[in-house]
Motif scaffolding. Sequence first.
Motif, PDB file in Angstrom:
ATOM      1  N   TRP A   1      12.100   2.596   0.620  1.00  0.00           N
ATOM      2  CA  TRP A   1      12.671   1.285   0.886  1.00  0.00           C
ATOM      3  C   TRP A   1      13.186   1.206   2.331  1.00  0.00           C
ATOM      4  O   TRP A   1      12.945   0.229   3.036  1.00  0.00           O
ATOM      5  CB  TRP A   1      13.788   1.030  -0.131  1.00  0.00           C
ATOM      6  CG  TRP A   1      14.451  -0.306  -0.043  1.00  0.00           C
ATOM      7  CD1 TRP A   1      13.949  -1.505  -0.473  1.00  0.00           C
ATOM      8  CD2 TRP A   1      15.750  -0.577   0.486  1.00  0.00           C
ATOM      9  NE1 TRP A   1      14.871  -2.496  -0.247  1.00  0.00           N
ATOM     10  CE2 TRP A   1      15.978  -1.961   0.334  1.00  0.00           C
ATOM     11  CE3 TRP A   1      16.745   0.207   1.057  1.00  0.00           C
ATOM     12  CZ2 TRP A   1      17.156  -2.570   0.752  1.00  0.00           C
ATOM     13  CZ3 TRP A   1      17.917  -0.406   1.459  1.00  0.00           C
ATOM     14  CH2 TRP A   1      18.104  -1.776   1.306  1.00  0.00           C
TER      15      TRP A   1
ATOM     16  N   TRP B   1      11.679  -5.669   0.567  1.00  0.00           N
ATOM     17  CA  TRP B   1      11.414  -5.902  -0.848  1.00  0.00           C
ATOM     18  C   TRP B   1      12.642  -5.557  -1.677  1.00  0.00           C
ATOM     19  O   TRP B   1      13.513  -4.833  -1.251  1.00  0.00           O
ATOM     20  CB  TRP B   1      10.171  -5.169  -1.332  1.00  0.00           C
ATOM     21  CG  TRP B   1      10.063  -3.710  -1.003  1.00  0.00           C
ATOM     22  CD1 TRP B   1       9.459  -3.171   0.099  1.00  0.00           C
ATOM     23  CD2 TRP B   1      10.555  -2.601  -1.766  1.00  0.00           C
ATOM     24  NE1 TRP B   1       9.548  -1.804   0.057  1.00  0.00           N
ATOM     25  CE2 TRP B   1      10.210  -1.426  -1.082  1.00  0.00           C
ATOM     26  CE3 TRP B   1      11.251  -2.485  -2.971  1.00  0.00           C
ATOM     27  CZ2 TRP B   1      10.545  -0.160  -1.544  1.00  0.00           C
ATOM     28  CZ3 TRP B   1      11.571  -1.219  -3.437  1.00  0.00           C
ATOM     29  CH2 TRP B   1      11.217  -0.090  -2.730  1.00  0.00           C
TER      30      TRP B   1
ATOM     31  N   LEU C   1       5.023  -4.927  -4.929  1.00  0.00           N
ATOM     32  CA  LEU C   1       6.368  -5.149  -4.414  1.00  0.00           C
ATOM     33  C   LEU C   1       6.872  -6.514  -4.861  1.00  0.00           C
ATOM     34  O   LEU C   1       6.107  -7.471  -4.932  1.00  0.00           O
ATOM     35  CB  LEU C   1       6.365  -5.067  -2.882  1.00  0.00           C
ATOM     36  CG  LEU C   1       5.871  -3.748  -2.285  1.00  0.00           C
ATOM     37  CD1 LEU C   1       5.832  -3.838  -0.772  1.00  0.00           C
ATOM     38  CD2 LEU C   1       6.739  -2.594  -2.742  1.00  0.00           C
TER      39      LEU C   1
ATOM     40  N   TYR D   1       9.747  -9.353  -3.936  1.00  0.00           N
ATOM     41  CA  TYR D   1      10.651  -9.774  -2.873  1.00  0.00           C
ATOM     42  C   TYR D   1      11.787 -10.600  -3.460  1.00  0.00           C
ATOM     43  O   TYR D   1      11.635 -11.219  -4.522  1.00  0.00           O
ATOM     44  CB  TYR D   1       9.872 -10.549  -1.811  1.00  0.00           C
ATOM     45  CG  TYR D   1       8.816  -9.685  -1.176  1.00  0.00           C
ATOM     46  CD1 TYR D   1       9.149  -8.789  -0.162  1.00  0.00           C
ATOM     47  CD2 TYR D   1       7.497  -9.705  -1.630  1.00  0.00           C
ATOM     48  CE1 TYR D   1       8.195  -7.959   0.400  1.00  0.00           C
ATOM     49  CE2 TYR D   1       6.534  -8.882  -1.072  1.00  0.00           C
ATOM     50  CZ  TYR D   1       6.893  -8.005  -0.063  1.00  0.00           C
ATOM     51  OH  TYR D   1       5.952  -7.175   0.477  1.00  0.00           O
TER      52      TYR D   1
END
Length: 132
Positions: A67, A79, A95, A97
């Motif tokens: 991350w 994300w 991913l 968001y």
Amino acid sequence: MQVEELYQSIGHAALQSAADLHGKVLLYAEVQPDVIEAGLFYERGAAQVVTFRYCSEELEDALYELWERWQEVPGNKRWFGLSYLIRHGKLQIDLVYPDQVASNEGSIDRRRRLVRQHFGDVKVDYSAPGNH
């Protein structure tokens, strides 16, 4: 580690955590600054029972590092969630968001939806979530 190396490290750690694996592995994590929630779902045994385990500290550390490293790459958007599916030796990473997360849906709801999406309408064994 670079992002690509972290993908490999995460996949290896996920497979190592899936005892008696007979099928696919789904890792789902939600990450925010200084916070990570991560769980592993996998088909276990000949009956392919879907089992839940909390992620090991090693796996959580690798996810958090991914991350952080992801955000260091110019143009990458931060994300919120990551699903990591390993099936038949193939990897699929999706991913999520922050703007894709419904405000009325909690992390448990998102996990349940992903389990249904990847394993179908199955019962999940939550009986020993801390055992790796």
